[in-house]
Write a protein that holds these residues in place. Sequence first.
Motif, PDB file in Angstrom:
ATOM      1  N   ILE A  74     -11.225 -38.606 -47.550  1.00  0.00           N
ATOM      2  CA  ILE A  74     -10.467 -38.340 -48.652  1.00  0.00           C
ATOM      3  C   ILE A  74      -9.069 -38.098 -48.380  1.00  0.00           C
ATOM      4  CG2 ILE A  74     -10.243 -36.005 -50.008  1.00  0.00           C
ATOM      5  CD1 ILE A  74     -13.205 -35.678 -49.805  1.00  0.00           C
ATOM      6  N   ASN A  75      -8.477 -37.599 -47.066  1.00  0.00           N
ATOM      7  CA  ASN A  75      -7.264 -37.680 -46.907  1.00  0.00           C
ATOM      8  C   ASN A  75      -7.203 -38.311 -45.551  1.00  0.00           C
ATOM      9  OD1 ASN A  75      -4.538 -36.767 -46.705  1.00  0.00           O
ATOM     10  ND2 ASN A  75      -5.135 -34.900 -45.631  1.00  0.00           N
ATOM     11  N   PRO A  76      -6.837 -39.559 -45.847  1.00  0.00           N
ATOM     12  CA  PRO A  76      -6.770 -40.638 -44.562  1.00  0.00           C
ATOM     13  C   PRO A  76      -5.303 -40.465 -43.751  1.00  0.00           C
ATOM     14  CG  PRO A  76      -6.349 -41.766 -46.597  1.00  0.00           C
ATOM     15  CD  PRO A  76      -6.858 -40.576 -46.981  1.00  0.00           C
ATOM     16  N   ALA A 100      -7.990 -45.441 -54.050  1.00  0.00           N
ATOM     17  CA  ALA A 100      -8.617 -45.839 -52.914  1.00  0.00           C
ATOM     18  C   ALA A 100      -7.809 -44.607 -51.960  1.00  0.00           C
ATOM     19  CB  ALA A 100      -8.387 -46.957 -52.482  1.00  0.00           C
ATOM     20  N   LEU A 101      -6.832 -44.382 -52.413  1.00  0.00           N
ATOM     21  CA  LEU A 101      -6.130 -43.293 -51.566  1.00  0.00           C
ATOM     22  C   LEU A 101      -6.265 -42.077 -52.119  1.00  0.00           C
ATOM     23  CD1 LEU A 101      -2.929 -45.529 -50.568  1.00  0.00           C
ATOM     24  CD2 LEU A 101      -4.927 -44.933 -48.987  1.00  0.00           C
ATOM     25  N   GLY A 144       4.055 -51.775 -49.535  1.00  0.00           N
ATOM     26  CA  GLY A 144       4.981 -51.231 -50.545  1.00  0.00           C
ATOM     27  C   GLY A 144       4.606 -50.267 -51.524  1.00  0.00           C
ATOM     28  N   ASN A 145       3.240 -50.561 -52.114  1.00  0.00           N
ATOM     29  CA  ASN A 145       2.680 -49.587 -52.662  1.00  0.00           C
ATOM     30  C   ASN A 145       2.159 -48.293 -52.187  1.00  0.00           C
ATOM     31  OD1 ASN A 145       2.891 -51.159 -55.142  1.00  0.00           O
ATOM     32  ND2 ASN A 145       1.037 -52.338 -54.937  1.00  0.00           N
ATOM     33  N   THR A 146       1.541 -48.394 -51.011  1.00  0.00           N
ATOM     34  CA  THR A 146       1.224 -47.403 -50.171  1.00  0.00           C
ATOM     35  C   THR A 146       2.290 -46.423 -49.787  1.00  0.00           C
ATOM     36  OG1 THR A 146      -0.606 -48.754 -49.304  1.00  0.00           O
ATOM     37  CG2 THR A 146      -0.045 -46.521 -47.789  1.00  0.00           C
ATOM     38  N   LEU A 147       3.284 -46.967 -49.397  1.00  0.00           N
ATOM     39  CA  LEU A 147       4.734 -46.368 -49.246  1.00  0.00           C
ATOM     40  C   LEU A 147       5.082 -45.374 -50.358  1.00  0.00           C
ATOM     41  CD1 LEU A 147       6.929 -48.529 -47.039  1.00  0.00           C
ATOM     42  CD2 LEU A 147       5.955 -46.345 -46.375  1.00  0.00           C
ATOM     43  N   ALA A 148       5.009 -46.165 -51.633  1.00  0.00           N
ATOM     44  CA  ALA A 148       5.238 -45.539 -52.912  1.00  0.00           C
ATOM     45  C   ALA A 148       4.408 -44.091 -53.121  1.00  0.00           C
ATOM     46  CB  ALA A 148       5.429 -46.625 -53.913  1.00  0.00           C
ATOM     47  N   LEU A 149       3.300 -44.513 -52.709  1.00  0.00           N
ATOM     48  CA  LEU A 149       2.257 -43.401 -52.972  1.00  0.00           C
ATOM     49  C   LEU A 149       2.492 -42.135 -52.063  1.00  0.00           C
ATOM     50  CD1 LEU A 149      -0.783 -45.606 -53.838  1.00  0.00           C
ATOM     51  CD2 LEU A 149       0.524 -44.024 -55.366  1.00  0.00           C
ATOM     52  N   GLY A 150       3.314 -42.144 -51.143  1.00  0.00           N
ATOM     53  CA  GLY A 150       3.797 -41.209 -50.152  1.00  0.00           C
ATOM     54  C   GLY A 150       2.980 -41.111 -48.846  1.00  0.00           C
TER      55      GLY A 150
END
Length: 276
Positions: free
Chosen positions: A13-15, A120-121, A27-33
């Motif tokens: 749930i909170n990787p 997913a995140l 890039g997308n993962t960084l944008a999601l914090g």
Amino acid sequence: MVTHTQGETCVPINPQRVVTLSLPTLGNTLALGIKPVGATNEVHQGSGSVTFVPGESEGIKLVGTAQPNLEAILQLKPDLIVGVDWFSSIYPELSQIAPTVLGTLGYSTWDQHFSFLAEALGKQEAERAVWDHYYQRIAELKSALGDRYNDQKISFIYLGKGQINIDTEDSFAGFVLRDAGLQRPASQMIEVPYTTYTVSAEEIEKADGDVLFVTTFSNDGSQAFEEIQQDPLWQNLKAVQNNRVYPVDFTSWSAGHILGVDGVIDDLFKYLVNNP
């Protein structure tokens, strides 16, 4: 449980230790914090940042360029691996290291990969905030542009050694240009695989527009740009004659992830608003 191209996977749930496969995923993962512990980058630029955004990738271990290094990933002890289906052939090995989810990534559907990663995140709220920021910037850009470009065509091309690639309107950069209300030349209002097609030097007129943005996609791209500027056919282009040719950064204009749109919007402000 997350449904993805390889089936269904139970993810944390909170990787805390995420590894990303592909530059758009990073890039997308960084944008999601979320700052990954490791990432691949198929456009790796030596000792520089693994993403074009300065400072964003500091401390992230590079675990491969076009091909992930499984041993390097294992050593990072990830609790989640996220990526794209380019790596489906090694999915069994990846899933033995950590829960792994692979989404699709189309050249004209890059935004869907962003939404997939948000699910997913568990970062749907962050996703909404990112889109709100994007549409606020687009509204500010459209307001600043006014009606000055209503009758003008905005062209975007890639240059490499011996190559002239025409970008089409359903590309990553085309997504931003379209949202900004900017029109493209007829040669770019077509659908082609990978949202780009190659033309010969004799067909350079297909690159023309009232404004021409140019980027280079190879190590010798700068040399290619210098060489083509000596070509009489290049000199005949309207954008060239009107001094409206602007070099832009490949890693933002072809990013394929939401972080890249700020770089495109920044350039549109710089060249179309502040330097009309």
